[in-house]
Design an enzyme around this catalytic site. Structure first.
Site, PDB file in Angstrom:
ATOM      1  N   CYS A 125       0.927  -1.336   0.388  1.00 10.15           N
ATOM      2  CA  CYS A 125      -0.044   0.408  -0.230  1.00 10.15           C
ATOM      3  C   CYS A 125       0.811   1.609   0.582  1.00 10.15           C
ATOM      4  O   CYS A 125       1.791   0.872  -0.177  1.00 10.15           O
ATOM      5  CB  CYS A 125      -0.878  -0.157   0.850  1.00 10.15           C
ATOM      6  SG  CYS A 125      -2.762   1.415   0.720  1.00 10.15           S
ATOM      7  N   ASP A 194      -3.920   1.555  10.148  1.00  7.19           N
ATOM      8  CA  ASP A 194      -4.779   2.221   9.960  1.00  7.19           C
ATOM      9  C   ASP A 194      -5.585   1.827  11.213  1.00  7.19           C
ATOM     10  O   ASP A 194      -5.884   3.505  11.811  1.00  7.19           O
ATOM     11  CB  ASP A 194      -6.316   1.836   9.356  1.00  7.19           C
ATOM     12  CG  ASP A 194      -5.645   2.039   7.231  1.00  7.19           C
ATOM     13  OD1 ASP A 194      -4.935   1.271   7.000  1.00  7.19           O
ATOM     14  OD2 ASP A 194      -5.565   3.462   6.601  1.00  7.19           O
TER      15      ASP A 194
HETATM   16  P1  RI2 Z   1      -0.826   6.628   6.245  1.00  6.90           P
HETATM   17  C1  RI2 Z   1      -4.304   3.356   3.717  1.00  6.90           C
HETATM   18  O1  RI2 Z   1      -5.403   3.277   4.028  1.00  6.90           O
HETATM   19  C2  RI2 Z   1      -3.053   2.345   3.603  1.00  6.90           C
HETATM   20  O2  RI2 Z   1      -3.695   1.615   4.606  1.00  6.90           O
HETATM   21  C3  RI2 Z   1      -1.800   2.959   4.615  1.00  6.90           C
HETATM   22  O3  RI2 Z   1      -1.411   1.839   4.834  1.00  6.90           O
HETATM   23  C4  RI2 Z   1      -3.000   3.865   6.138  1.00  6.90           C
HETATM   24  O4  RI2 Z   1      -3.957   4.198   5.558  1.00  6.90           O
HETATM   25  C5  RI2 Z   1      -1.789   4.269   7.063  1.00  6.90           C
HETATM   26  O5  RI2 Z   1      -1.425   5.352   5.913  1.00  6.90           O
HETATM   27  P2  RI2 Z   1      -6.038   3.940   2.118  1.00  6.90           P
HETATM   28  O6  RI2 Z   1      -6.824   5.135   3.110  1.00  6.90           O
HETATM   29  O7  RI2 Z   1      -1.243   7.338   7.330  1.00  6.90           O
HETATM   30  O8  RI2 Z   1      -5.169   4.687   1.467  1.00  6.90           O
HETATM   31  O9  RI2 Z   1       0.656   6.393   7.091  1.00  6.90           O
HETATM   32  O10 RI2 Z   1      -7.453   3.251   2.342  1.00  6.90           O
HETATM   33  O11 RI2 Z   1      -0.113   7.479   5.121  1.00  6.90           O
END
Ligand code: RI2
Length: 309
Positions: A125, A194
């Protein structure tokens, strides 16, 4: 309106990533507080609570969002005048945004120390804190190489490879199902979160638990980069993290789906990796074994258990 605009952007994932949505919510509350002119404090509080609940309802999994909103709103009822209530919200929002940015920098610094010269790192991700650790390791002169997954269905891997490429880091882009084929080349897995529950389980992008399972089997260490505001206080009293299920059209177009009446598309956006698959969680307060999640919740999150009832 600022709040509905931000809420729409979070819902559609124009603003995404658990840390970014938390900061966007704090900014929206601050700007909303500055734009409304209620006649008395109770009306101010009521209007701010309405705005807060719109923001919190956008995405159910990333606990950074309700945590940020809680920190901004905390104490709003104690203000004697509208001006005092307003400036409290503005101050707390600014403080949250700044401390979040500071946390991202600290985690990069601490996390980079777990990356050795010559490491091949797998990430899944697009996490600003996970990437922060990787980029900081590279910046400090370690020669590293990254394997980044595609991340179906929203392809956040494309953002990851762009960032890594711009930082000049040697990167391999692989489909999600190729993780096991490459795991024996990998020295360390680094992902974001998350939500982190009281028992140290990490909720992160769908597929993370498969990556973790594969890494465990291959005896590859896995670290999670997560600010303290991604720890979930309500899990202390038995609440479960809701896993967001997103529209089926993200996986299969409606046009194709309607030709397949017996097929249901399931599209959970996150999964849960148990604590025993994770070696360390790197927070801005230092790295902890996942089993110490409770301490983070008690020391740094400031929710009163009484608020949960
Ligand atoms: P940071 C994201 O969720 C991903 O799952 C990623 O690992 C997590 O949030 C944390 O992101 P999405 O918004 O706060 O893509 O570390 O569904 O950037």
């Amino acid at each position: 309106m600022i709040v509905t605009d931000t809420a729409e952007k979070i819902k559609s994932m124009e603003i995404r990533g658990a840390g970014r949505i938390a900061r966007a919510a704090a900014e929206a509350l601050r700007d909303h507080a500055l734009s409304i002119q209620p006649p008395y404090t109770a009306a101010f509080q009521q209007e701010m609570e309405r705005a807060a609940s719109i923001l919190v309802a956008t995405r159910p999994t990333a606990v950074s969002l309700p945590n940020a909103v809680h920190m901004v709103m905390n104490g709003i009822g104690e203000a004697k005048t509208v001006d005092e209530a307003r400036s409290g919200v503005v101050q707390r929002a600014e403080h949250f945004i700044q401390s979040s940015q500071h946390a991202v920098e600290k985690i990069a610094e601490f996390g980079a120390r777990h990356i050795r010269d010559g490491d091949k790192i797998l990430t899944h991700c697009n996490s600003e804190v996970a990437l922060g650790c990787i980029i900081e390791a590279h910046r400090s002169g370690k020669e590293i190489e990254v394997f980044a997954t595609e991340v179906r269905p929203r392809n956040q891997g494309l953002i990851t490879i762009r960032t890594l490429n711009d930082a000049g880091i040697k990167t391999n882009f692989i489909v999600d199902s190729a993780v096991r084929s490459f795991i024996n080349e990998i020295d360390l897995v680094v992902v974001g979160a998350d939500a982190v529950t009281v028992n140290g389980a990490v909720v992160n992008k769908i597929g993370t638990s498969q990556v973790a399972h594969t890494a465990k089997e291959a005896r590859v260490n896995m670290i999670v980069a997560a600010e303290t505001y991604k720890f979930a206080p309500k899990t202390v009293v038995g609440d479960l993290i809701t896993i967001e299920e997103r529209p089926s059209s993200e996986v299969l177009s409606d046009e194709i789906a309607k030709t397949l009446p017996h097929v249901t598309v399931r599209n959970p956006a996150f999964d849960v990796t148990p604590a025993e698959y994770i070696d360390l969680i790197v927070t801005e307060q230092g790295a902890i074994p996942p089993q110490m999640a409770y301490i983070i919740i008690r020391e740094y999150l400031g929710w009163d258990i009484a608020e949960f009832h």
